[in-house]
Design an enzyme around this catalytic site. Structure first.
Site, mmCIF file in Angstrom:
data_model
loop_
_atom_site.group_PDB
_atom_site.id
_atom_site.type_symbol
_atom_site.label_atom_id
_atom_site.label_comp_id
_atom_site.label_asym_id
_atom_site.label_seq_id
_atom_site.Cartn_x
_atom_site.Cartn_y
_atom_site.Cartn_z
ATOM 1 N N TYR A 140 0.876 -1.242 0.089
ATOM 2 C CA TYR A 140 0.088 0.120 -0.025
ATOM 3 C C TYR A 140 0.817 1.343 0.067
ATOM 4 C CZ TYR A 140 -2.766 3.745 1.962
ATOM 5 O OH TYR A 140 -3.412 5.010 2.136
ATOM 6 N N ALA A 205 -9.825 -6.240 19.797
ATOM 7 C CA ALA A 205 -8.441 -6.829 20.016
ATOM 8 C C ALA A 205 -7.527 -5.766 19.928
ATOM 9 C CB ALA A 205 -8.560 -7.814 18.685
HETATM 10 N N1 UDP Z 1 -5.616 -1.799 15.967
HETATM 11 C C1 UDP Z 1 -6.077 -2.563 16.752
HETATM 12 N N2 UDP Z 1 -7.151 -3.370 16.893
HETATM 13 C C2 UDP Z 1 -8.043 -2.903 15.818
HETATM 14 C C3 UDP Z 1 -7.618 -2.112 14.995
HETATM 15 C C4 UDP Z 1 -6.456 -1.502 14.680
HETATM 16 O O1 UDP Z 1 -5.193 -2.691 17.832
HETATM 17 O O2 UDP Z 1 -9.032 -3.717 15.919
HETATM 18 C C5 UDP Z 1 -4.483 -0.722 15.961
HETATM 19 C C6 UDP Z 1 -3.557 -0.745 14.692
HETATM 20 O O3 UDP Z 1 -2.569 -1.972 14.963
HETATM 21 C C7 UDP Z 1 -2.797 0.609 14.578
HETATM 22 C C8 UDP Z 1 -3.895 1.417 15.066
HETATM 23 O O4 UDP Z 1 -4.732 0.553 16.040
HETATM 24 O O5 UDP Z 1 -1.746 0.426 15.547
HETATM 25 C C9 UDP Z 1 -4.531 2.153 14.267
HETATM 26 O O6 UDP Z 1 -4.987 1.103 13.046
HETATM 27 P P1 UDP Z 1 -5.927 1.687 11.840
HETATM 28 O O7 UDP Z 1 -6.207 0.239 11.368
HETATM 29 O O8 UDP Z 1 -7.090 2.366 12.559
HETATM 30 O O9 UDP Z 1 -5.071 2.695 10.942
HETATM 31 P P2 UDP Z 1 -3.628 2.420 10.354
HETATM 32 O O10 UDP Z 1 -2.627 2.901 11.435
HETATM 33 O O11 UDP Z 1 -3.529 0.961 10.043
HETATM 34 O O12 UDP Z 1 -3.808 3.388 9.254
#
Ligand code: UDP
Length: 327
Positions: A140, A205
């Site tokens: 990505y 989670a």
């Molecule tokens: N995250 C998490 N549990 C979830 C979804 C996301 O712990 O169910 C964590 C993820 O690992 C990251 C942060 O939350 O560290 C933000 O994730 P998100 O997918 O919102 O955005 P990204 O950083 O991937 O753009």
């Protein structure tokens, strides 16, 4: 200006469309509605089409006498891009080249492009400045980086004027509660946490609790979607032929996953049970913006800095639209 907003039915796109229209621009949305929502745009200005359809894009640009393009259309999930990179290369890279060629053929050379913090990978310095080395760790981020590079070439050789806006974590919703985040499947932290008080999920989670951060969970810079929209409006006004701007858009403050969950608890008044789960592949430990360049170049500063104020707007949206746009 007459503007074509590609991907304007999506999350950041729809909020930006609303702001551009309120600022007096004439706006058309071009979207294939694969992720976007018809209900997020006013019907008469929507052209349903594919990014790969260079001919249809060219026709729209010419017939509507478009002055500038804002390009939001992309696949944007790290995990999905690791599992199926070809989709990302075809949609994001080939799709964007189709748009750029349609622009070139119709003499439109101004573009604001949605880039991402994922272009930095695991950054060598924190907070991240625009000159921090860009070394993406997932397809990505890599597709967004090569598009930035293509834009650089188009600016140098064809006189394009562009702004590549590197979003940190887009979050929140229009405070009036009528536009918001609605992804299928939803993978983003805040909407997932808010599904607990909505009664749609029992627990959240947490992906990894052994990161080298204050509480062991990942730290991100959450930036309000309307602040992102305001930056697009400002960037549009600063575009200059042959010149490219690359700007970080973040609030400059980092919040851990646990802090975000706690903010959701406070805003909703609801307990949020958590479960610790393995790290999610492709997640860097910490991503926080140094957004001073955007302030200098655009006069832009986020209005939302406290995570609670961002979560409040998200909660207003999700509480009044528990099934999103329901389309
Ligand atoms: N995250 C998490 N549990 C979830 C979804 C996301 O712990 O169910 C964590 C993820 O690992 C990251 C942060 O939350 O560290 C933000 O994730 P998100 O997918 O919102 O955005 P990204 O950083 O991937 O753009």
């Amino acid at each position: 200006m007459k503007l074509l907003v590609v991907g304007g039915a999506g999350y950041v796109g729809s909020h930006t469309v609303r702001l551009l229209a309120r600022a007096g621009h004439q706006v058309w949305v071009y979207d294939n509605l694969s992720q976007g929502h018809r209900a997020a745009v006013s019907g008469e200005s929507l052209i349903v089409g594919e990014l790969a359809d260079t001919g249809l894009l060219q026709q729209a640009l010419a017939e509507l006498q478009i002055d500038a393009v804002l390009h939001f259309a992309a696949l944007a999930l790290v995990g999905e891009s690791m599992a199926d990179p070809a989709r990302y290369w075809i949609n994001n890279v080939a799709g964007t080249l189709s748009l750029l060629e349609a622009m070139r053929a119709s003499g439109v050379s101004r573009i604001v492009f949605s880039s991402t913090t994922a272009t930095y990978g695991v950054p060598e310095q924190m907070p991240i400045v625009e000159t921090t080395r860009q070394q993406p760790i997932n397809p990505y981020g890599l597709t967004k980086l090569v598009i930035e590079q293509a834009l650089g070439d188009y600016a140098r050789s064809y006189g394009f004027a562009y702004a590549a806006l590197r979003y940190f974590n887009a979050a929140g919703a229009d405070p009036d509660g009528t536009l918001g985040e609605d992804h299928d499947p939803e993978t983003h932290l805040i909407p997932l946490v808010l599904q607990v008080p909505l009664g749609q999920r029992d627990e959240i989670a947490i992906f990894g609790d052994d990161y080298p951060t204050l509480d062991g969970t990942c730290v991100r810079d959450y930036v309000h979607v309307n602040d992102l929209a305001r930056a697009h409006l400002a960037a549009l006004e600063r575009l200059q032929p042959g010149i490219g701007l690359a700007l970080n858009l973040g609030s400059g403050r980092g919040y851990s996953v646990l802090e975000v969950i706690e903010a959701c608890r406070r805003v909703t008044g609801h307990a949020v049970p958590v479960r610790f789960a393995p790290r999610r592949p492709g997640d860097p430990p910490e991503l926080v913006a140094d957004a001073r360049l955007a302030r200098q170049q655009l006069g832009w500063q986020p209005e939302y800095v406290e995570i609670e104020s961002i979560v409040e707007t998200a909660w207003r949206w999700h509480r009044s639209h528990p099934r999103g746009y329901d389309d």
